[in-house]
Write a protein that holds these residues in place. Structure first.
Motif, PDB file in Angstrom:
ATOM      1  N   THR A  62     -39.579  40.310  88.852  1.00  8.31           N
ATOM      2  CA  THR A  62     -40.291  40.579  90.103  1.00  8.31           C
ATOM      3  C   THR A  62     -39.400  41.217  91.155  1.00  8.31           C
ATOM      4  OG1 THR A  62     -41.814  38.782  89.767  1.00  8.31           O
ATOM      5  CG2 THR A  62     -41.592  39.544  91.997  1.00  8.31           C
TER       6      THR A  62
ATOM      7  N   ASP B 208     -44.761  41.170  82.563  1.00  5.58           N
ATOM      8  CA  ASP B 208     -44.695  40.174  81.487  1.00  5.58           C
ATOM      9  C   ASP B 208     -46.084  39.856  80.938  1.00  5.58           C
ATOM     10  OD1 ASP B 208     -42.045  40.205  81.983  1.00  5.58           O
ATOM     11  OD2 ASP B 208     -41.908  38.171  82.788  1.00  5.58           O
TER      12      ASP B 208
ATOM     13  N   GLN C 218     -50.908  47.862  83.484  1.00  9.02           N
ATOM     14  CA  GLN C 218     -49.749  46.999  83.740  1.00  9.02           C
ATOM     15  C   GLN C 218     -48.677  47.692  84.575  1.00  9.02           C
ATOM     16  OE1 GLN C 218     -48.642  46.844  79.379  1.00  9.02           O
ATOM     17  NE2 GLN C 218     -46.615  46.818  80.293  1.00  9.02           N
ATOM     18  N   ASP C 219     -47.921  46.884  85.326  1.00  4.19           N
ATOM     19  CA  ASP C 219     -46.782  47.368  86.104  1.00  4.19           C
ATOM     20  C   ASP C 219     -47.139  48.581  86.982  1.00  4.19           C
ATOM     21  OD1 ASP C 219     -44.219  47.496  87.055  1.00  4.19           O
ATOM     22  OD2 ASP C 219     -43.379  48.494  85.292  1.00  4.19           O
TER      23      ASP C 219
ATOM     24  N   ASP D 253     -43.484  37.424  87.000  1.00  2.00           N
ATOM     25  CA  ASP D 253     -42.555  38.290  86.270  1.00  2.00           C
ATOM     26  C   ASP D 253     -41.116  37.847  86.475  1.00  2.00           C
ATOM     27  OD1 ASP D 253     -44.176  40.113  85.010  1.00  2.00           O
ATOM     28  OD2 ASP D 253     -44.196  41.536  86.686  1.00  2.00           O
TER      29      ASP D 253
ATOM     30  N   LYS E 233     -48.577  42.807  86.730  1.00  2.01           N
ATOM     31  CA  LYS E 233     -47.333  42.268  86.175  1.00  2.01           C
ATOM     32  C   LYS E 233     -46.859  43.053  84.955  1.00  2.01           C
ATOM     33  CE  LYS E 233     -47.998  37.475  87.735  1.00  2.01           C
ATOM     34  NZ  LYS E 233     -48.064  37.887  89.117  1.00  2.01           N
TER      35      LYS E 233
ATOM     36  N   ARG F  62     -51.252  41.099  83.921  1.00  2.00           N
ATOM     37  CA  ARG F  62     -50.971  42.473  83.513  1.00  2.00           C
ATOM     38  C   ARG F  62     -52.104  43.456  83.816  1.00  2.00           C
ATOM     39  NH1 ARG F  62     -48.806  43.517  77.527  1.00  2.00           N
ATOM     40  NH2 ARG F  62     -46.712  44.212  78.040  1.00  2.00           N
TER      41      ARG F  62
END
Ligand code: NAG
Ligand code: NAG
Ligand code: NAG
Ligand code: NAG
Ligand code: NAG
Ligand code: NAG
Ligand code: NAG
Ligand code: NAG
Ligand code: NAG
Ligand code: NAG
Length: 507
Positions: free
Chosen positions: A372, A279, A250-251, A369, A277, A180
């Motif tokens: 993904t 998750d 994150q993300d 993830d 990521k 993350r």
């Protein structure tokens, strides 16, 4: 400005008959990089002459002149503009009769590499006149271009390292994995003392300026930390830089560059794109003493994610893998490796290495993830390239230890490459009776190494070493040769680590 005027004055003294009143020509020096800006529809002029030491004795030949310009920033288009922003180009004159070159009177050197223009003189040239110019733009655009111009008689002042084949002679960067908030990278291998290199993490790099170091520096993130160390992981078995980048968001999508000194300047690699990521139950571990090829995210408890120490997680994973390895170590030691030849091409060293790699891959699963790539997975789609993903429900990890100790809850596994299993069969003595599953079972437990791109749900995905379709454990990609059938529609069920059990029972 005073300095510039001085240059102009010098230029006027030398070339009185040539200099046009309203234009200023800046003198460039050997091995120098200058920063400047240019407005739409206008030109900046430069002059460079090879210093006396650049003359080759006895011949009318000179050192080459290496000229480069790199765009650092661009004007801002109106919001309706969706095309590529035009580039800054160079115009070169080789004659003092033409000191102010342009599109119609000079050699045109266009931006050849997303933010970079380069030109090298033939060795019969000792002086050049250069213009850096930009096309005229409608007045709905705002701002100017900023750029660097550099000249040298010994090297390109804006080097880039393009190395698709990842050979050792040119720097490259590999992205191992992300979680993350962290991303782990390795460099090319080196022999001798470590090169002076560092990593740059950028966000929102303009696509027109991908190969510009000054642009990358302007888009360098403000708040990340890098822990640089050295590792011998991977197929080369040679030292490489390892960069653990922390404090990312994150993300989020980023581009990473390896930046390395070349002579008196700095060069950069092709950017590697990465996304952190979503998750929370994947966490990167690396530098494990036994499973030394592990450098990826593993399933952990999401609640301990932010506080948990990765070295503690790494030690626990490594210790359980080593414990599961012991029966095999005992079995192999009972076989007389020195006197019993079981293969013309493999021996016990290969067997030990390949079994260990396989065991580490199955007991230290790789976490990714669930989202993904949407429904993109080797088990469920018909695309020629997709990752081997398996959604693991609560308590259904293939290695029960993961659920008992790490308690990841629901998570998604990026399956080991099936080649890791076949390598054990090829390398180990037949009496160990190691086998790999076939048919449907193979695609539930393992994945296939695939490179290339796939278009799924309107998004183009690229798969390669930086975004693998299966967990290869640092094995040379040219040894990952077994290709899968993409037409096996198998839905993952609960499969235990049956092969380990077989080995243990056979001892
Ligand atoms: C762009 O360049 C022009 C001409 O040199 C200058 O007048 C203007 O202030 C510059 N604009 C910006 C935003 O720097
Ligand atoms: C390595 O890659 C660089 C850049 O792609 C290339 O110039 C060089 O010739 C390659 N060397 C070998 C030995 O393949
Ligand atoms: C390494 O590069 C940095 C700039 O990136 C420079 O400040 C430093 O002096 C260099 N060190 C060596 C040993 O070359
Ligand atoms: C991490 O980033 C945050 C802001 O995003 C910043 O406040 C903090 O100082 C950073 N931590 C480190 C260690 O750089
Ligand atoms: C980065 O961290 C510093 C403190 O370490 C903080 O002052 C700054 O606002 C942070 N910047 C961003 C973009 O988070
Ligand atoms: C930096 O990396 C080294 C080598 O992997 C490790 O031993 C060290 O603990 C790391 N430092 C931090 C602050 O994580
Ligand atoms: C990988 O294998 C290929 C083919 O055998 C070989 O040419 C290459 O050098 C190997 N790469 C590494 C990193 O060992
Ligand atoms: C196995 O073969 C390799 C060369 O292929 C050799 O270096 C190694 O010493 C051998 N190991 C044993 C145990 O014979
Ligand atoms: C495809 O994208 C749409 C919109 O982004 C999304 O609602 C849908 O769930 C996606 N489908 C798959 C199979 O990922
Ligand atoms: C995938 O790998 C194969 C074999 O190494 C190569 O021939 C092919 O060009 C690669 N495809 C892509 C899209 O990179």
């Amino acid at each position: 400005m005073t300095l510039k005027c001085l240059y102009v004055l010098v230029a006027i003294i030398y070339y009185t008959s040539l200099v046009i009143a309203q234009s200023t020509t800046t003198l460039l020096k050997d091995n120098q990089i200058l920063s400047n800006s240019v407005a739409a529809g206008s030109y900046n002029y430069y002059y460079f002459s090879i210093p006396a030491t650049g003359h080759v004795f006895g011949k009318r030949a000179f050192s080459n002149i290496f000229l480069s310009s790199s765009t650092c920033s661009q004007p801002i288009p109106p919001s309706t503009f969706k095309d590529a922003i035009p580039s800054v180009d160079m115009y070169i004159s080789l004659s003092k009769d033409n000191p102010l070159p342009g599109p119609d009177n000079g050699i045109t050197v266009t931006d050849g590499l997303h933010g970079l223009s380069t030109w090298t003189s033939p060795d019969s040239i000792s002086e050049i006149w250069v213009a850096v110019g930009a096309t005229a733009l409608p007045n709905t655009w705002t701002g100017n271009w900023t750029y660097e111009i550099g000249v040298s008689t010994s090297q390109i002042m804006h080097p880039v390292f393009i190395n698709e084949k990842r050979n050792m002679s040119t720097p490259f960067l590999i992205m191992e994995d992300t979680d993350r908030t962290n991303a782990l990278f390795t460099s090319n291998p080196f022999t001798g003392s470590p090169p002076n290199s560092t990593i740059l993490i950028t966000a929102n790099m303009p696509k027109e300026l991908q190969y510009s170091l000054c642009a990358a520096k302007l888009h360098d993130l403000p708040n990340y930390t890098v822990n640089t160390s050295i590792t011998a992981r991977g197929p080369w078995n040679l030292p490489r830089h390892q960069f653990m980048v922390s404090n990312l968001t994150q993300d989020t999508l980023y581009s990473a560059y390896l930046v390395q000194s070349v002579g008196t300047t700095l060069g950069l690699t092709t950017p590697v794109s990465l996304s952190t990521k979503i998750d929370a139950n994947c966490r990167i571990i690396y530098d494990l003493p036994f499973c030394n090829q592990v450098a990826y995210s593993v399933p952990t408890n999401p609640d301990t994610f932010s506080t948990g120490n990765i070295w503690d997680i790494a030690t626990q994973y490594d210790t359980q893998a080593l414990e599961k390895f012991q029966p095999f170590g005992t079995a192999l030691s009972q076989f007389n490796c020195d006197t019993t030849q079981y293969s013309l091409v493999r021996n016990c060293t290969d067997c030990y290495r390949d079994y260990k790699t396989w065991l580490c891959a199955v007991t230290i699963p790789r976490c990714t993830d669930s989202t993904t790539s949407g429904d993109l997975s080797q088990n469920t789609d018909d695309l020629p390239t997709s990752p081997a993903l398996r959604d693991i429900s609560v308590g259904a990890s293939r290695n029960p230890w993961v659920d008992e100790i790490m308690k990841p809850g629901e998570w998604t596994e990026l399956l080991p490459c099936i080649d890791l299993c076949y390598h054990v069969v090829q390398s180990c003595p037949p009496f160990l009776q190691f086998y790999c599953p076939g048919g449907d079972l193979a695609t539930v437990q393992y994945g296939y190494w695939q490179n290339g791109s796939a278009l799924a749900n309107g998004t183009l995905y690229h798969f390669d070493v930086n975004n693998p379709t299966c967990n290869r454990m640092g094995v040379n990609t040219s040894l990952l040769t077994i290709s899968g059938s993409s037409h096996l529609h198998v839905h993952a069920g609960f499969i235990i680590l049956s092969v380990i059990t077989v080995i243990v029972l056979n001892v």
